[in-house]
Scaffold this active site. Structure first.
Site, mmCIF file in Angstrom:
data_model
loop_
_atom_site.group_PDB
_atom_site.id
_atom_site.type_symbol
_atom_site.label_atom_id
_atom_site.label_comp_id
_atom_site.label_asym_id
_atom_site.label_seq_id
_atom_site.Cartn_x
_atom_site.Cartn_y
_atom_site.Cartn_z
ATOM 1 N N ASP A 297 -28.828 -40.889 84.887
ATOM 2 C CA ASP A 297 -29.027 -39.457 84.251
ATOM 3 C C ASP A 297 -30.078 -39.739 83.084
ATOM 4 O O ASP A 297 -30.360 -41.025 82.551
ATOM 5 C CB ASP A 297 -27.924 -38.673 83.590
ATOM 6 C CG ASP A 297 -28.054 -37.239 83.750
ATOM 7 O OD1 ASP A 297 -29.360 -36.809 83.948
ATOM 8 O OD2 ASP A 297 -27.222 -36.315 83.623
HETATM 9 C C1 NOJ Z 1 -29.721 -34.001 82.758
HETATM 10 C C2 NOJ Z 1 -28.701 -33.414 83.755
HETATM 11 O O1 NOJ Z 1 -27.477 -33.967 83.210
HETATM 12 C C3 NOJ Z 1 -28.781 -33.855 85.124
HETATM 13 O O2 NOJ Z 1 -28.183 -32.999 85.854
HETATM 14 C C4 NOJ Z 1 -30.463 -33.576 85.680
HETATM 15 O O3 NOJ Z 1 -30.583 -33.732 86.866
HETATM 16 C C5 NOJ Z 1 -31.188 -34.150 84.852
HETATM 17 N N1 NOJ Z 1 -31.197 -33.950 83.327
HETATM 18 C C6 NOJ Z 1 -32.721 -34.265 85.214
HETATM 19 O O4 NOJ Z 1 -33.135 -32.899 84.858
#
Ligand code: NOJ
Length: 753
Positions: A297
Site C-alpha cells: 500500500d
Molecule cells: C491507499 C489506500 O489504502 C489504498 O486502498 C489505495 O489503493 C492506495 N492508497 C492507492 O491509491
C-alpha cells in the site's frame, strides 16, 4: 434408425470424449508451451537488465503531473525516470491520450523498452459510478455486481488503464472505521461471494483481453480489525480469527483468478502486514498457490520504520521484498536503498529476480509486450464511457442496493399523483455526495440528485417543494423554519439526510456514528408537523439514531448510490422497484455495543433476562437496532417447509436443504433467502450462526418457489486446535430465513465416516 446408423452414432458418441481429451490435452500443451516461452523471454530480459533496471520494475510512482482536459499526466522528472528504466508502473495517471504518450516514452526511449503498467483506484465505477461497495454488497446479488465491475473495467481500460486497486475485501465489524464503506460488510461468506464477483467482473474473460483490468485483492490482511475502529491502527487477533473471518474473501479472490494483491498498513499481533512472510509467502504463495504480483500500500514499505521493525529505510525494503511484497508503491525505497544492499550482499539478487520475474510475467500476461497500447483507445474511450446502458445498469444496481428499514402504515410506495411533496434535507440536492468515497473520474455534474429523481418521477401536476433546512454538519438552525413551512403545505415529506461522502472512506473514522450536526433535531422539528414522513438516508456506515428509528415511520438506507442515485431512489420510493436489499452489516443501537456482529460466539453466559450474571449491558439490550441480513419489502414473504435431505450425513457427503418461499403480498418483489448454520459442539467454540448460502429471488404476488441449497465439507469445517480445517462429527443446526434473526431451523447430524 438402421443398425448401421445406430452403430455410427454410438461410435461418434464414444469418440467424443477421446477427441475432446486429445483437443484439451493439446490446448493445455499449447498453454504450457506458451508459458515456457514467456519464461525464456523473461530469462533473456533479466540477463540484459542492470540491477537498477531490475529494481526499477519494482518501483511504482504516483503520477504528479497536472490535470489537463480531464487527463492526468506525469512530471518531466518522472518522464526522465521512465527513460532511465527506474519505474515499472504508475498509479493515478489517466486518460487515453496521456497514457499513450507516457507508454511511448517507456517503449521507445528507455534502453530495454519495457512497457509500463498503469493503475488506478477503480473501486465502484470509473466514470459511471455505481453504489459504494457496501451498497453493492447490500444487493446480495453477485451476478449484478460482476456486471457493474465489468462496466468499470470497460470504461477504465479504454482510458488506457490496466490495473485497478480493487476489490477491497476487508471484513469490517466496527462502523467507526470509515473504510467499512469500501468493503462488503461484516460477513466472510457474503464478502467472499462479492470478492469473487468483482474479480470476475474486472478481469472478464482473462487478463490481456480488451475491456479487462487486472484486479487487486486488498488490503492483505485484517485491515478492518483496527482497534477502536481508528484507521491504520493496530490489529491483534488470533490466527483462527484471521483465517476464519478475515482471510476467506482473499482466498475467494485467488480462486476467482485475481492477478494481484496489496499489502495492508496495519500490523497483526506484532507483525506489520507489509513485512509478513507468513501472509505473503506461507499463506498466499505456498498454501494458496497464488502466482500474480503483490504491491505494497502507499508508502507502507517506508512505514515499517515507523512501526519500529526496521531501523532504516533499507532494512524496511529488505523486510518487505523478502516477505514477498514485489512492488513498492511510492516509498521509492526499492530503487534508492536496495541497490547498494544487494551489492553489499545484504539482500540476495535471487529475491530481487524473483519479484522482477513476477512483474515481467504480469506484463506478458497483460499482453503489453505484444502491444503496449493494447487497452488504450481514445475512440473506444469516447464510445464506451458513461453510455446509456452503463447508466441504466448503475440505476438497477442502485435500486437493488437500497434497504428499507421501516415502513409503518405502508407509507411507501408513494403515489406519483400526490398534490404536493416536500423534499427536504441537506443531501436532497447534493451532486457530489452520492458518488461516495473513491469517485475515480466520476463527475458530480453527471449525478442525478434525489430532488431531480423525484421530479423525473412524478406526474406533471405534482408540486415539489424543496428546502435544505440545515447543512450536514453545521449547527445552523436558521433553515428549520422555512422547511417546516414547506412540510406543512405538503402531503408527504421526504427528508434526505445522513453523512457527507467525506465522512467515510480512508482516514475517515468517527467516534460518533449518529447523524452529524443538527440533522436529528431537524427531523424532530419536521415531525412536529404530523405529516407522513420518509427519511432517505445517505450513509457510508451503519448510523446510530435511535430516535429516528423509533419515531419516523419510513426509513430507506441508500448508502451512496452513484451516478444514478436520484433515479434509483425515486424508483423505489414510488414503487417502480420494490426494495429487496438487505443489510450487509449489523446496525447497532449505540456505539457502546460496537463491535457487534451476528456471527458472534455464545460465551459461557449468554445474555438472559432470568439471570443477572450473564453477558449483557445494564443500560441497553444486547440485540442490535437492525440485524445483519435485514431489509423489508413492499410485499410479504412467508417461509415454510424447511427440509434437510437427510438427517445424518458423513462429513464428506453433501447435504441438500430446501425451503418454500411464498410471496404473500400484492406486488412483485425480490427476497434474499439466507441460509445459516451452527455447529453446536466442537473442539473449539463456534459462532451462534454463520451465513453459508443465499439467493436473491423474484416472486410475483401469490407465487411460491422452493429454493434449494447444497452444503458440502467446506461449509461445515473450521480450524481446530492444531489449525487444521476439519469437520467434526456432531449435531448442526441449519437456519433459513429473510434475515439473520427471523429464521426457520432444523438439525442434522454429522457422523463418523
Ligand atoms: C491507499 C489506500 O489504502 C489504498 O486502498 C489505495 O489503493 C492506495 N492508497 C492507492 O491509491
Amino acid at each position: 434408425m438402421s443398425v448401421f446408423g445406430r452403430n455410427r452414432l454410438t461410435t461418434v458418441v464414444l469418440l467424443i470424449p477421446v477427441f475432446s481429451f486429445l483437443f484439451l490435452g493439446r490446448a493445455k500443451g499449447q498453454t504450457q508451451w506458451a508459458e515456457a516461452l514467456i519464461e525464456r523471454k523473461i530469462d533473456s530480459l533479466l540477463a540484459l537488465m542492470t540491477l537498477e533496471e531490475k529494481l526499477g520494475q519494482l518501483n511504482q510512482l504516483a503520477a504528479r503531473g497536472d490535470w489537463v482536459a480531464g487527463e492526468k499526466g506525469i512530471t518531466e522528472e518522472q518522464k526522465q525516470m521512465v527513460r532511465r528504466g527506474e519505474v515499472g508502473s504508475f498509479l493515478n495517471a489517466t486518460g487515453a491520450k496521456t497514457l499513450k504518450e507516457i507508454q511511448r516514452i517507456a517503449v521507445e526511449e528507455s534502453r530495454l523498452k519495457i512497457p509500463l503498467i498503469f493503475a488506478y483506484d477503480v473501486i465502484h465505477g470509473f466514470r459511471t459510478i455505481f453504489p459504494i461497495p457496501l451498497g453493492e454488497a447490500a444487493t446480495w446479488n453477485p451476478e449484478l455486481i460482476e456486471k457493474a465491475s465489468r462496466v468499470a473495467a470497460i470504461e477504465a481500460s479504454a482510458a488506457g488503464l490496466h490495473w485497478t486497486f480493487a476489490p477491497m475485501v476487508d471484513i469490517a465489524r466496527d462502523p467507526r472505521w470509515g473504510r467499512i464503506a469500501e468493503g462488503a460488510g461484516e460477513d466472510p461468506y457474503l464478502g467472499s461471494t462479492m470478492s469473487a464477483a468483482r474479480v470476475r467482473g474486472f478481469q472478464g474473460e482473462g487478463l490481456g483481453k480488451v475491456g479487462t483490468l487486472l484486479a487487486c485483492a486488498k488490503h492483505f490482511a485484517a485491515y478492518g480489525g483496527a482497534e477502536a475502529g481508528r484507521d491504520y491502527n493496530t490489529v491483534d487477533i488470533s490466527e483462527r480469527t484471521l483465517r476464519t473471518i478475515y482471510l476467506p474473501p482473499f482466498k475467494a479472490a485467488v480462486d476467482a483468478g485475481v492477478g494481484s494483491f496489496m499489502s495492508a498498513f496495519n500490523e497483526i499481533a506484532g507483525m506489520p502486514s507489509t513485512a509478513s512472510a507468513f501472509l505473503f509467502t506461507k499463506v498466499l504463495r505456498d498454501e494458496w498457490k497464488f502466482t500474480g504480483i503483490v504491491v505494497s500500500d502507499w508508502t507502507a514499505v517506508m512505514e515499517l520504520t515507523r512501526h519500529g521493525v526496521a531501523a532504516t529505510q533499507g532494512e524496511a525494503g529488505v523486510l518487505a521484498l523478502r516477505a514477498g511484497v514485489d512492488i513498492d508503491m511510492e516509498s521509492k525505497i526499492y530503487v534508492t536503498d536496495l541497490p547498494h544492499l544487494v551489492r553489499q550482499g545484504k539482500l540476495s539478487i535471487d529475491v530481487v529476480d524473483r519479484a522482477v520475474r513476477r512483474v515481467l510475467r504480469m506484463k506478458y500476461r497483460l499482453g503489453l509486450f505484444d502491444d503496449p497500447y493494447r487497452f488504450n483507445d481514445p475512440d473506444r474511450e469516447k464510445a464506451v464511457t458513461l453510455t446509456a446502458d452503463h447508466r441504466a445498469l448503475a440505476r438497477t444496481v442502485g435500486a437493488q442496493s437500497l434497504v428499507l428499514l421501516k415502513n409503518e402504515n405502508r407509507i411507501l410506495p408513494l403515489s406519483k399523483n400526490l398534490k404536493t411533496i416536500a423534499v427536504l434535507g441537506p443531501l436532497a440536492t447534493s451532486k457530489r455526495d452520492p458518488i461516495g468515497s473513491w469517485g475515480a473520474v466520476g463527475r458530480a455534474e453527471e449525478v442525478v440528485t434525489v430532488l431531480e429523481g423525484v421530479r423525473n418521477k412524478v406526474a406533471s401536476g405534482t408540486k415539489i417543494l424543496h428546502a435544505a433546512g440545515c447543512s450536514i454538519d453545521s449547527l445552523d438552525r436558521r433553515g428549520f423554519e422555512e422547511a417546516r413551512r414547506l412540510a406543512e403545505q405538503s402531503d408527504v415529506v421526504l427528508i434526505v439526510i445522513g453523512e457527507s461522502h467525506r465522512m467515510s472512506g480512508e482516514a475517515s473514522s468517527r467516534t460518533h456514528i449518529g447523524l452529524p450536526g443538527v440533522q436529528e433535531e431537524f427531523v424532530r422539528e419536521i415531525a412536529k408537523t404530523g405529516k407522513p414522513m420518509v427519511v432517505v438516508l445517505m450513509n457510508g456506515r451503519p448510523l446510530t439514531m435511535p430516535w429516528v428509528y423509533e419515531n419516523v415511520p419510513a426509513i430507506l438506507v441508500t448508502w451512496f448510490a452513484g451516478t444514478e442515485a436520484g433515479n434509483a431512489i425515486a424508483d423505489v420510493l414510488f414503487g417502480d422497484v420494490t426494495p429487496g436489499g438487505k443489510l450487509p452489516v449489523t446496525f447497532p443501537r449505540s456505539l457502546g455495543q460496537v463491535p457487534i456482529y451476528y456471527n458472534h460466539k455464545n460465551t459461557g453466559r449468554p445474555a438472559s433476562d432470568q439471570d443477572f450474571f450473564t453477558s449483557k449491558y445494564l443500560d441497553s439490550p444486547v440485540t442490535p437496532q437492525f440485524p445483519f441480513g435485514y431489509g423489508l419489502s413492499y410485499t410479504k414473504f412467508v417461509y415454510s417447509d424447511l427440509k434437510v435431505g437427510t438427517e445424518k450425513i458423513r462429513s464428506t457427503d453433501s447435504l441438500r436443504v430446501s425451503v418454500r418461499v411464498k410471496n404473500d403480498g400484492d406486488g412483485k418483489g425480490d427476497e434474499v433467502v439466507q441460509l445459516y448454520i451452527q455447529d453446536l459442539v466442537a473442539s473449539v467454540t463456534r459462532p451462534v450462526k454463520e451465513l453459508r448460502r443465499f439467493r436473491r429471488i423474484t416472486l410475483n404476488p401469490g407465487e411460491i418457489k422452493t429454493v434449494e441449497f447444497t452444503l458440502g465439507y467446506d461449509d461445515l469445517a473450521f480450524y481446530n486446535q492444531e489449525m487444521k480445517f476439519v469437520v467434526e462429527p456432531g449435531t448442526f443446526k441449519v437456519f433459513v430465513g429473510g434475515n439473520s434473526v427471523d429464521v426457520l431451523e432444523k438439525t442434522f447430524e454429522v457422523v463418523e465416516r
